[in-house]
Design an enzyme around this catalytic site. Structure first.
Site, PDB file in Angstrom:
ATOM      1  N   ASP A  16     -12.060   4.692  28.064  1.00 51.14           N
ATOM      2  CA  ASP A  16     -10.322   3.782  27.480  1.00 51.14           C
ATOM      3  C   ASP A  16     -10.362   4.826  25.990  1.00 51.14           C
ATOM      4  OD1 ASP A  16      -7.775   2.344  27.618  1.00 51.14           O
ATOM      5  OD2 ASP A  16      -8.579   0.923  26.788  1.00 51.14           O
ATOM      6  N   ASN A  31      -7.903   7.410  25.463  1.00 41.95           N
ATOM      7  CA  ASN A  31      -7.825   9.484  25.959  1.00 41.95           C
ATOM      8  C   ASN A  31      -6.938   9.332  24.962  1.00 41.95           C
ATOM      9  OD1 ASN A  31      -9.665   9.436  27.781  1.00 41.95           O
ATOM     10  ND2 ASN A  31      -8.433  10.014  29.790  1.00 41.95           N
ATOM     11  N   LYS A  46      -0.892  14.021  25.227  1.00 38.93           N
ATOM     12  CA  LYS A  46      -1.221  12.894  26.568  1.00 38.93           C
ATOM     13  C   LYS A  46      -2.058  13.197  27.127  1.00 38.93           C
ATOM     14  CE  LYS A  46       1.568   9.753  26.069  1.00 38.93           C
ATOM     15  NZ  LYS A  46       3.070   8.633  27.216  1.00 38.93           N
ATOM     16  N   GLU A  65      -2.376  -1.571  36.923  1.00 34.74           N
ATOM     17  CA  GLU A  65      -0.988  -1.073  36.109  1.00 34.74           C
ATOM     18  C   GLU A  65      -1.130  -0.116  36.071  1.00 34.74           C
ATOM     19  OE1 GLU A  65      -4.396  -3.280  36.003  1.00 34.74           O
ATOM     20  OE2 GLU A  65      -2.895  -5.387  37.552  1.00 34.74           O
ATOM     21  N   ASN A  66      -1.781   0.673  35.839  1.00 34.20           N
ATOM     22  CA  ASN A  66      -1.866   2.442  35.263  1.00 34.20           C
ATOM     23  C   ASN A  66      -0.609   2.999  36.114  1.00 34.20           C
ATOM     24  OD1 ASN A  66      -5.372   3.335  34.426  1.00 34.20           O
ATOM     25  ND2 ASN A  66      -3.599   2.202  33.442  1.00 34.20           N
ATOM     26  N   ARG A 103       3.115   3.358  34.488  1.00 32.28           N
ATOM     27  CA  ARG A 103       3.196   4.563  33.476  1.00 32.28           C
ATOM     28  C   ARG A 103       3.903   5.489  33.588  1.00 32.28           C
ATOM     29  NH1 ARG A 103      -2.783   5.985  30.798  1.00 32.28           N
ATOM     30  NH2 ARG A 103      -2.968   3.675  30.342  1.00 32.28           N
ATOM     31  N   ARG A 115     -12.251  -6.333  26.682  1.00 36.50           N
ATOM     32  CA  ARG A 115     -12.219  -7.374  27.405  1.00 36.50           C
ATOM     33  C   ARG A 115     -12.200  -6.028  28.636  1.00 36.50           C
ATOM     34  NH1 ARG A 115      -6.971  -4.941  28.605  1.00 36.50           N
ATOM     35  NH2 ARG A 115      -6.380  -4.091  27.064  1.00 36.50           N
TER      36      ARG A 115
HETATM   37  C1  FPP Z   1      -8.103   5.765  29.837  1.00 31.48           C
HETATM   38  O1  FPP Z   1      -7.306   5.757  28.184  1.00 31.48           O
HETATM   39  C2  FPP Z   1      -7.997   6.183  30.570  1.00 31.48           C
HETATM   40  C3  FPP Z   1      -7.051   7.130  31.843  1.00 31.48           C
HETATM   41  C4  FPP Z   1      -6.464   5.220  32.065  1.00 31.48           C
HETATM   42  C5  FPP Z   1      -7.536   8.076  32.548  1.00 31.48           C
HETATM   43  C6  FPP Z   1      -8.132   8.449  33.696  1.00 31.48           C
HETATM   44  C7  FPP Z   1      -9.217   8.552  32.864  1.00 31.48           C
HETATM   45  C8  FPP Z   1      -9.747   9.984  32.870  1.00 31.48           C
HETATM   46  C9  FPP Z   1      -8.659  10.958  32.864  1.00 31.48           C
HETATM   47  C10 FPP Z   1     -11.887  10.593  32.384  1.00 31.48           C
HETATM   48  C11 FPP Z   1     -12.022  11.642  33.526  1.00 31.48           C
HETATM   49  C12 FPP Z   1     -12.741  10.515  34.870  1.00 31.48           C
HETATM   50  C13 FPP Z   1     -12.310  11.031  36.001  1.00 31.48           C
HETATM   51  C14 FPP Z   1     -12.731  10.590  37.532  1.00 31.48           C
HETATM   52  C15 FPP Z   1     -12.247  13.248  35.604  1.00 31.48           C
HETATM   53  P1  FPP Z   1      -5.410   6.095  28.202  1.00 31.48           P
HETATM   54  O2  FPP Z   1      -4.898   6.558  29.200  1.00 31.48           O
HETATM   55  O3  FPP Z   1      -5.709   3.906  28.476  1.00 31.48           O
HETATM   56  O4  FPP Z   1      -5.411   5.629  26.263  1.00 31.48           O
HETATM   57  P2  FPP Z   1      -5.049   4.941  25.644  1.00 31.48           P
HETATM   58  O5  FPP Z   1      -5.856   3.299  25.838  1.00 31.48           O
HETATM   59  O6  FPP Z   1      -5.706   5.648  23.870  1.00 31.48           O
HETATM   60  O7  FPP Z   1      -3.089   4.428  25.683  1.00 31.48           O
HETATM   61 MG    MG Z   2      -6.721   2.454  26.977  1.00 27.07          MG
END
Ligand code: FPP
Ligand code: MG
Length: 261
Positions: free
Chosen positions: A31, A33, A44, A78-79, A82, A208
């Site tokens: 978490d 990114n 992003k 949930e993603n 976005r 969590r």
């Molecule tokens: C979490 O940060 C990341 C994600 C939901 C995106 C997916 C993960 C990656 C790209 C890592 C690489 C994985 C693979 C399998 C190659 P967020 O986007 O929730 O960031 P935030 O918490 O700061 O909003």
């Molecule tokens: Mg996040």
């Protein structure tokens, strides 16, 4: 590539020497990114790219440290909420990374099996095709297991297991009274038989576990380690600190097993 100070390398060694019990299976909630991207003034999508670089390093560290199973939370149900720009960039990134898996000499040298968990029906067909190709290319391997959770939701995982059990009951191949915890476990994730999670790690200061692997982690009382770094900034010392939490728990269990004089 992140630079490592000599002090960090020394601290890694100290931590490593403290660990006696190595978890068999760790699950990682990657978490932070986008917060990392914001802090560094980058897009992003670049935050996600750097996150994916970290994922690769973590996989190397995990195999070096003797962890045989790792499950990565890459994309939740949930993603999907976005915006389409972010989703497109993410799906392109996943496609690129899984295509690279097929060619990666480390995957074949170390015999790493790659498996997808989650609701495949929700994924774009071209991504799914690449994921299936990566699974097929590593199907025979069993030294290490990398499970990637995509379009994953913990309750959804249990709903699908329940449906699959009911189909067997309906077909007359399973008696309702014979259903126990092991039956449910055997029906999770299309019968993949992923072992129980020993340790969950979550980055990005979120305290969590977001319904990640409710049966295999929470249901088996996995240890949990929360840490502050955003995923792209996660270092080997963070992984070792997480492993130390698991080690301490195991040592405590060991002490409790010794009967009082
Ligand atoms: C979490 O940060 C990341 C994600 C939901 C995106 C997916 C993960 C990656 C790209 C890592 C690489 C994985 C693979 C399998 C190659 P967020 O986007 O929730 O960031 P935030 O918490 O700061 O909003
Ligand atoms: Mg996040």
């Amino acid at each position: 590539m992140k630079t490592r100070t000599w002090l960090e390398a020394l601290y890694e060694r100290v931590l490593k020497n403290q660990i006696r019990y190595v978890p068999q299976h760790i699950a990682v909630i990657q978490d932070g990114n986008r917060r990392y991207a914001k802090n560094h003034g980058i897009q992003k999508a670049d935050g996600h790219r750097r996150g994916a670089d970290t994922t690769e390093m973590v996989l190397d560290w995990a195999s070096e440290l003797g962890i045989r199973h790792i499950t990565l939370y890459a994309f939740s149900t949930e993603n999907f909420r976005r915006d389409t720009g972010e989703l497109d960039a993410l799906f392109r990134l996943f496609k690129l990374k899984f295509r690279a898996v097929i060619e990666d000499p480390r995957v074949h040298r170390d015999k790493i099996r790659v498996q997808i968990i989650g609701d495949r029906s929700l994924l774009p067909p071209d991504l799914l095709e690449t994921l299936q190709a990566a699974e097929a290319a590593t199907r025979e391997y069993s030294n290490y297991f990398v499970n990637v959770a995509l379009a994953y939701g913990g309750r959804n995982e249990i709903v699908h297991a329940a449906r699959s059990i009911l189909r067997e009951v309906k077909a007359g191949t399973l008696a309702p009274d014979a259903i126990d915890a092991d039956t449910v476990e055997g029906h999770l994730n299309r019968g993949m038989r992923i072992p129980p999670v020993d340790l969950i790690v979550r980055t990005g200061s979120e305290y969590r576990t977001s319904n990640f692997l409710p049966w295999l982690a929470n249901g088996h009382e996995s240890a949990v380690y929360f840490c502050a770094p955003f995923w792209p900034a996660f270092r080997k010392i963070d992984l070792l600190r997480a492993m130390r939490v698991y080690d301490q728990r195991m040592r405590m269990k060991e002490r409790r097993r010794i009967p009082a004089e």
